[in-house]
Scaffold this motif. Structure first.
Motif, short mmCIF file in Angstrom:
data_model
loop_
_atom_site.label_atom_id
_atom_site.label_comp_id
_atom_site.label_asym_id
_atom_site.label_seq_id
_atom_site.Cartn_x
_atom_site.Cartn_y
_atom_site.Cartn_z
N ALA A 157 21.35 36.24 40.80
CA ALA A 157 22.03 37.42 41.36
C ALA A 157 23.22 37.82 40.48
N ILE A 158 24.19 36.92 40.32
CA ILE A 158 25.45 37.30 39.66
C ILE A 158 25.24 37.59 38.17
N ASP A 159 24.37 36.83 37.52
CA ASP A 159 24.10 37.09 36.10
C ASP A 159 23.61 38.54 35.92
N ALA A 160 22.74 38.97 36.83
CA ALA A 160 22.20 40.33 36.76
C ALA A 160 23.28 41.36 37.06
N LEU A 161 24.13 41.05 38.02
CA LEU A 161 25.21 41.98 38.39
C LEU A 161 26.19 42.15 37.22
N VAL A 162 26.52 41.04 36.57
CA VAL A 162 27.46 41.07 35.45
C VAL A 162 26.87 41.89 34.28
N ALA A 163 25.55 41.75 34.08
CA ALA A 163 24.90 42.54 33.03
C ALA A 163 24.92 44.02 33.42
N GLY A 164 24.74 44.31 34.71
CA GLY A 164 24.69 45.70 35.17
C GLY A 164 26.05 46.37 35.13
N VAL A 165 27.11 45.63 35.40
CA VAL A 165 28.43 46.25 35.48
C VAL A 165 29.13 46.23 34.11
N TYR A 166 29.16 45.05 33.47
CA TYR A 166 29.92 44.88 32.23
C TYR A 166 29.04 44.85 30.98
N ALA A 167 27.70 44.84 31.16
CA ALA A 167 26.80 44.48 30.05
C ALA A 167 27.29 43.14 29.49
N GLY A 168 27.77 42.28 30.39
CA GLY A 168 28.51 41.10 29.97
C GLY A 168 27.80 39.79 30.24
N ASP A 169 28.50 38.69 29.89
CA ASP A 169 27.99 37.34 30.04
C ASP A 169 28.88 36.62 31.05
N PRO A 170 28.32 36.13 32.16
CA PRO A 170 29.17 35.50 33.18
C PRO A 170 29.87 34.24 32.69
N TYR A 171 29.34 33.63 31.60
CA TYR A 171 29.98 32.43 31.07
C TYR A 171 31.23 32.77 30.26
N LYS A 172 31.41 34.04 29.90
CA LYS A 172 32.58 34.44 29.10
C LYS A 172 33.62 35.21 29.93
N LEU A 173 33.15 35.98 30.91
CA LEU A 173 34.09 36.82 31.67
C LEU A 173 34.96 35.95 32.58
N SER A 174 36.21 36.39 32.74
CA SER A 174 37.17 35.66 33.56
C SER A 174 37.14 36.21 34.99
#
Ligand SMILES: Cc1cc2nc3c(=O)[nH]c(=O)nc-3n(C[C@H](O)[C@H](O)[C@H](O)COP(=O)(O)OP(=O)(O)OC[C@H]3O[C@@H](n4cnc5c(N)ncnc54)[C@H](O)[C@@H]3O)c2cc1C
Length: 473
Positions: A157-174
């Motif tokens: 769930a959260i990995d997909a959300l982080v990609a959708g919002v930030y185009a980001g990586d949950p292991y890097k975002l604070s």
């Protein structure tokens, strides 16, 4: 305030932050000049109408998280052009087992959804009893979510959300930088679930709306309507194709060095608002009485993203595409990050009998894919959509836009850049910094940032006028 004696405020950047600030200041009688390096206004907002399709390449919707957003739309005279999404298009899908599964919209839906296993559901139910972190460590989104909600919830769930919002990586975002409300919920209530319920009352009191509940909207001809209207309202205050290359503080204000269609010129202003991007700010020369530099902002990472808009005949897509769109976790192994069902959301996005799907490629997950030539982007997107949505046949419309530096990543340690921005404002009077790299990455955050910085600039100008320091002569 009649603005007499005040040199105009320079606003650098005609994205939504700069335009919102300029429009608000102009309405309050503060003269502004907006400098924009590009040949158009709107920054990353880009809507085009072609062959009966209306394609959005940057943001697709505005979330009305603050009353300031509706106020701006009314003040700009755009209320009648505002377009609310089809209420039937509420469903959000997450891909699991290679197919889109609707995200549960109620507690009962959560217990019955096939999106999570019984084990993941139990981990979520235990969340209120997970002790809050007390050692002050700045956690990544991945650490925080795995600790409170479990690994499966993170991966699916959260990995997909982080990609959708930030185009980001949950292991890097604070967590405190990228999702401050989550960090606050844990700190204040000791639990996300408890905080979600109890926090709702406090938000209501402040007139705020949580992002997951906020109404979304666009305009009849797409989001580009907003920056173009603000530009019209600003009249002659706009200078396109003009890059600001250097800022120097003087006794009475600021001198800007400009590069306008190859010509180097200068301009004097009482105050300056930088509302561009962090990576461009880092290239800007800065001369102030205090020792300050924009250089550290070059470290802020903006991964590349390609937006791919494809049109299909309705009968060529098996899935109903009856919702907002779908998010795709990395573990599912697809190349696209997610897809918005654009023509289900708003009525005028595709010709009759057709639909529009807007997909994103690249981001922190696969940065190397974003810069592929358009034909390869269309092919890889169609290949994924074939599996997930049952798309057959060739697209009837295809268009892509490449954003080499799309969205800033609020990674662990990002607070030092925000502190530096606050220091710059405090130590260089008359210099202001606002926008998506400081106040939140969404369009609504940028609009609120533009409104708030307009208040700070106005207060500064009024104080200068009262003390006589901002007089031209
Ligand atoms: C692909 C994509 C999809 C997105 N989707 C969504 C979404 O669905 N929902 C959402 O809420 N948000 C979304 N966002 C984020 C949101 O659109 C942005 O955060 C917001 O529009 C940023 O606005 P801004 O004015 O701060 O910056 P920008 O739009 O980046 O504008 C900055 C402007 O400043 C100019 N500039 C910079 N330096 C100088 C200089 N030295 N001199 C002159 N001009 C300069 C640039 O040319 C640019 O036009 C998306 C972003 C991208 C890239």
């Amino acid at each position: 305030m009649d603005g007499g004696g005040l040199k105009s405020v320079a606003i650098i950047g005609a994205g939504i932050t700069g335009l919102t600030a300029a429009f608000n200041l102009n309405r309050r009688g503060i003269p502004v000049t907006v400098y924009e390096a590009g040949s158009r206004v709107g920054g990353v907002i880009q809507s085009i109408r072609e062959s009966g399709y209306l394609a959005e390449f940057g943001p697709n919707t505005i979330l009305e998280t603050s009353p300031k957003i509706g106020q701006l739309v009314r003040d700009a005279g755009l209320e009648s052009r505002r377009l609310d999404p089809d209420p039937k298009a509420e469903a959000r899908y997450v891909v699991r087992y290679q197919r889109p599964i609707a995200m549960p919209a109620s507690p009962l839906g959560f217990f019955t959804t096939p999106l999570f296993t019984a084990r993941a559901k139990l981990a979520v139910l235990r969340e209120p009893f997970v002790p809050r972190r007390r050692d002050g460590k700045e956690e990544s989104v991945a650490e925080f979510v795995a600790r409170r909600l479990g690994q499966e919830f993170l991966d699916h769930a959260i990995d997909a959300l982080v990609a959708g919002v930030y185009a980001g990586d949950p292991y890097k975002l604070s967590v405190p930088q990228a999702f401050p409300k989550l960090a606050q919920l844990e700190a204040q209530y000791g639990s996300l679930i408890k905080g979600q319920i109890l926090g709702a009352r406090e938000r209501k009191k402040r007139g705020e709306v949580a992002k997951d509940r906020a109404p979304k909207f666009s305009f009849d001809e797409g989001l580009q309507v907003l920056p173009e209207t603000l530009r019209e309202r600003l009249g002659g205050a706009m200078r396109l194709n003009t890059t600001v290359t250097r800022l120097a503080q003087t006794e009475s204000g600021w001198v800007l060095e400009l590069s306008e269609r190859g010509q180097e010129t200068r301009a004097e202003h009482s105050a300056v608002l930088y509302a561009g991007t962090a990576h461009k700010m880092a290239e800007l020369g800065l001369e102030t009485r205090a020792e300050l530099s924009f250089r550290p902002f070059s470290e802020i990472r903006y991964p590349p993203v390609a937006s791919v808009v494809l049109g299909f005949r309705r009968e060529d897509v098996v899935h109903a595409c009856d919702g907002f769109g779908m998010l795709i976790p990395r573990v599912e192994g697809f190349k696209i990050l997610g897809t918005i069902f654009s023509s289900s959301l708003f009525p005028n996005r595709a010709p009759a009998g057709h639909l529009t799907l807007t997909s994103y490629v690249g981001g922190e997950r696969y940065p190397e894919l974003a810069s592929l030539p358009p034909e390869r982007l269309f092919d890889l997107t169609c290949a994924d959509l074939r599996v997930i949505l049952g798309v057959r046949g060739k697209p009837t419309f295809q268009h892509s836009v490449f954003y080499p530096k799309a969205i800033p990543q609020y990674v662990i340690g990002y607070g030092r850049y925000r502190q530096l921005m606050a220091d710059i404002e405090a130590k260089a009077p008359g210099l202001f910094v606002a926008g998506h790299y400081r106040d939140g990455i969404s369009l609504s955050d940028s609009m609120v940032s533009g409104c708030n910085v307009a208040d700070r600039v106005e207060a500064y100008c009024r104080a200068c006028m009262e003390s006589g320091t901002a007089r031209t002569t």
